[in-house]
Design a protein around this motif. Sequence first.
Motif, PDB file in Angstrom:
ATOM      1  N   LYS A  38      23.218  19.064   7.126  1.00  0.00           N
ATOM      2  CA  LYS A  38      22.399  20.355   6.736  1.00  0.00           C
ATOM      3  C   LYS A  38      21.572  20.001   5.836  1.00  0.00           C
ATOM      4  CE  LYS A  38      26.095  23.746   8.118  1.00  0.00           C
ATOM      5  NZ  LYS A  38      27.032  24.675   7.192  1.00  0.00           N
ATOM      6  N   TRP A  40      19.713  17.128   5.313  1.00  0.00           N
ATOM      7  CA  TRP A  40      18.658  16.075   5.948  1.00  0.00           C
ATOM      8  C   TRP A  40      17.975  17.225   6.711  1.00  0.00           C
ATOM      9  CZ3 TRP A  40      18.341  10.400   6.189  1.00  0.00           C
ATOM     10  CH2 TRP A  40      18.868   9.919   5.126  1.00  0.00           C
ATOM     11  N   SER A  41      18.617  17.986   7.420  1.00  0.00           N
ATOM     12  CA  SER A  41      18.068  18.713   8.684  1.00  0.00           C
ATOM     13  C   SER A  41      17.050  19.758   7.981  1.00  0.00           C
ATOM     14  CB  SER A  41      18.775  19.626   9.403  1.00  0.00           C
ATOM     15  OG  SER A  41      19.744  18.706  10.289  1.00  0.00           O
ATOM     16  N   LEU A  46      14.044  19.856  10.543  1.00  0.00           N
ATOM     17  CA  LEU A  46      14.484  19.871  12.159  1.00  0.00           C
ATOM     18  C   LEU A  46      14.764  21.051  12.660  1.00  0.00           C
ATOM     19  CD1 LEU A  46      16.893  16.849  11.685  1.00  0.00           C
ATOM     20  CD2 LEU A  46      14.604  16.716  12.429  1.00  0.00           C
ATOM     21  N   GLN A  48      16.671  24.047  14.166  1.00  0.00           N
ATOM     22  CA  GLN A  48      18.003  24.700  14.052  1.00  0.00           C
ATOM     23  C   GLN A  48      18.932  24.447  15.098  1.00  0.00           C
ATOM     24  OE1 GLN A  48      19.145  25.621  10.667  1.00  0.00           O
ATOM     25  NE2 GLN A  48      16.967  24.235  10.316  1.00  0.00           N
ATOM     26  N   GLN A  54      22.096  18.183  15.665  1.00  0.00           N
ATOM     27  CA  GLN A  54      21.424  17.624  14.780  1.00  0.00           C
ATOM     28  C   GLN A  54      21.855  16.188  14.199  1.00  0.00           C
ATOM     29  OE1 GLN A  54      22.238  21.046  11.969  1.00  0.00           O
ATOM     30  NE2 GLN A  54      20.092  21.713  12.267  1.00  0.00           N
ATOM     31  N   LEU A  58      19.324  12.796  13.907  1.00  0.00           N
ATOM     32  CA  LEU A  58      19.306  12.271  12.580  1.00  0.00           C
ATOM     33  C   LEU A  58      19.705  10.643  12.738  1.00  0.00           C
ATOM     34  CD1 LEU A  58      20.855  14.794  10.030  1.00  0.00           C
ATOM     35  CD2 LEU A  58      18.622  14.006  10.093  1.00  0.00           C
TER      36      LEU A  58
END
Length: 205
Positions: A38, A40-41, A46, A48, A54, A58
Motif C-alpha cells: 500500500k 509503495w503503491s 500506481l 488502485q 499491485q 511492484l
Amino acid sequence: MKNLIQQAIYNLIILWFSPLLIPFLLTTEKEIITADIKRWSEVLGLPQDNLWMQLLVLAYKTPEFRNLYYYRLFKGNLNGRIAMYLLKVLYPECTSLFLDSSCCIGAGLFIQHGFSTIIMADIGEQCWINQQVTIGYKDKSGRPKIGNNVRITAGAKVLGNIQIGDNVTIGANAVVVKDVPSDCVVVGIPATIIKRNGIKVAEKL
C-alpha cells in the motif's frame, strides 16, 4: 493496434511474475507485506488495483521492492521462506541494494532507487531511504536504531550505535554519527540540526 500490442505484452509480463504470489499466500507476514504494498503503491501513484495485482506490478517495475519482499518472507514461516528461495532464481533482487536479514524493520519502508545502498539497522514504520545511503556499523559497539517516519536522502551516512528519533529528515550526503532528536532536519558533515519542530535553528548534535 500499437496500444493493444503493448497492453498484451504488459499482461504477459505480469503473468510471468505471478508465481511471486505463491510465497505471499504461504507466509505468516501477510499483514506487514500488505502495508508495504500500500505504501509503495501510494508513493509511486500506481492504479488502485487489487492487492495481488499491485504486488505483481511492484515486483516487475521495482527490483528494490523485491528485496524488501524477500526480506519480509525470510522473516516469516518456513513454507514462505522455501518458496522465496526457489523464486529468487527467476526473479532476482536488486544487486546494488543490501538489506541485512538481521534487521528489524517496521511496515511501510520505501526504498527509492536503491542503487549502492546498505541498510543494516533497526528501523521504525513509514520510513524512506534514497540511493547511495549507508546505514550500519561504525565499530563493534552497535548499529543505528531509527524511529518512525524518518527520511534518509541520497548519499547520507548513518553510522554507529546511535538513535534517530521520529519524524527526522537527514539531508543529502550528511554524515550522522550522533543521536538525533525527534522532529528535526539535519544536514552536513558532521551533521547539524537546521530545523527543529518546523523552526529554523543552528544546533550541533
